[in-house]
Motif scaffolding. Structure first.
Motif, PDB file in Angstrom:
ATOM      1  N   UNK A 122       0.826  -1.219   0.000  1.00 21.47           N
ATOM      2  CA  UNK A 122       0.000   0.000   0.000  1.00 21.47           C
ATOM      3  C   UNK A 122       0.854   1.261   0.000  1.00 21.47           C
ATOM      4  N   UNK A 123       1.898   1.239  -0.826  1.00 23.69           N
ATOM      5  CA  UNK A 123       2.737   2.408  -1.031  1.00 23.69           C
ATOM      6  C   UNK A 123       3.160   2.412  -2.494  1.00 23.69           C
ATOM      7  N   UNK A 124       3.166   3.594  -3.089  1.00 25.89           N
ATOM      8  CA  UNK A 124       3.469   3.734  -4.513  1.00 25.89           C
ATOM      9  C   UNK A 124       4.326   4.970  -4.727  1.00 25.89           C
ATOM     10  N   UNK A 125       5.237   4.876  -5.681  1.00 28.66           N
ATOM     11  CA  UNK A 125       6.054   6.028  -6.066  1.00 28.66           C
ATOM     12  C   UNK A 125       5.676   6.444  -7.479  1.00 28.66           C
ATOM     13  N   UNK A 126       5.446   7.740  -7.682  1.00 32.00           N
ATOM     14  CA  UNK A 126       5.058   8.228  -9.002  1.00 32.00           C
ATOM     15  C   UNK A 126       6.004   9.337  -9.452  1.00 32.00           C
ATOM     16  N   UNK A 127       6.302   9.309 -10.741  1.00 32.94           N
ATOM     17  CA  UNK A 127       7.128  10.336 -11.369  1.00 32.94           C
ATOM     18  C   UNK A 127       6.198  11.408 -11.923  1.00 32.94           C
ATOM     19  N   UNK A 128       6.321  12.630 -11.395  1.00 26.31           N
ATOM     20  CA  UNK A 128       5.400  13.681 -11.814  1.00 26.31           C
ATOM     21  C   UNK A 128       5.892  15.028 -11.325  1.00 26.31           C
TER      22      UNK A 128
END
Length: 239
Positions: A122-128
């Motif tokens: 329940x953890x996510x890394x996003x490039x933005x």
């Protein structure tokens, strides 16, 4: 020989938290990956274990000593860099649902390596870019808590962060000491963005002269749709 986690455990006990063996393993693996990847990319100038514990791990977790974190919260860490404060908070409070947002793809690759190695759920890394992600329906005003240790003035940081926070939620900015002028200059921005200053807290991290502040801003009304403005504008022309 004293256990290398003594500093972390002692301070956490002062805050009313304990550290189990699984959490120790995760912090140890996190440190190892940080040092390994730091050899080929600029993640941190702080590399000694005790300093990383104090100025990254403890600093990240310290928010929980001042506000009660609900483990069912959705939180977003804007400008997370090497994962601070989001990953240490996730290790300490596994029930949190965490989004790590950063504008550099190579840092997101590092974050995904950490998530995989530590087997975090329940953890996510996003490039933005924060200004762009906040205009996407699935992220806008969806979070109970937004945290950020990003280096930006509070007016700009509020424009980046408050659009992610749902009404009734909160934005917590990790700042250095001596920010009275910055807070005064941010009042218009905070109000325009639907926020209200709750409290400013200054504290000393561990047994040092390392002074830090938290600026806590409640989300009291909807953020107008035009904010955040296009990429780069919040820094060049703060509200």
């Amino acid at each position: 020989m004293k256990d290398k986690f003594d500093l972390l455990e002692d301070r956490l006990l002062q805050w009313g938290f304990s550290l189990n063996e699984e959490q120790k393993d995760k912090f140890s693996d996190y440190y190892d990956l940080l040092i390994e990847w730091n050899q080929v990319m600029n993640l941190t100038a702080i590399t000694e274990f005790d300093e990383v514990v104090e100025k990254h791990f403890l600093d990240s977790i310290s928010l929980a000593a001042y506000i009660k974190l609900n483990e069912h919260w959705k939180i977003i860490d804007v400008g997370t860099g090497a994962g601070f404060p989001g990953i240490p908070l996730k290790i300490m409070f596994p029930g949190l649902r965490v989004l790590l947002a950063d504008s550099l793809n190579k840092r997101v690759r590092f974050l995904n390596a950490v998530i995989d190695k530590l087997k975090l759920n329940h953890i996510e890394a996003v490039h933005c870019r924060a200004e762009e992600l906040a205009h996407k329906h699935e992220y806008r005003e969806q979070y109970d808590l937004c945290v950020s240790r990003a280096v930006a003035n509070l007016s700009s940081l509020s424009e980046y962060c408050l659009p992610y926070v749902k009404e009734g939620g909160m934005f917590a900015a990790y700042k250095s000491a001596g920010i009275e002028k910055e807070i005064e200059e941010s009042k218009n921005a905070v109000k325009l963005l639907g926020g209200k200053l709750r409290k400013v807290m200054q504290f000393q991290l561990a047994d040092t002269e390392y002074l830090r502040s938290f600026v806590l801003i409640d989300k009291v009304k909807h953020t107008p749709n035009k904010y955040p403005r296009k990429a780069g504008t919040p820094v060049k022309d703060p509200l």
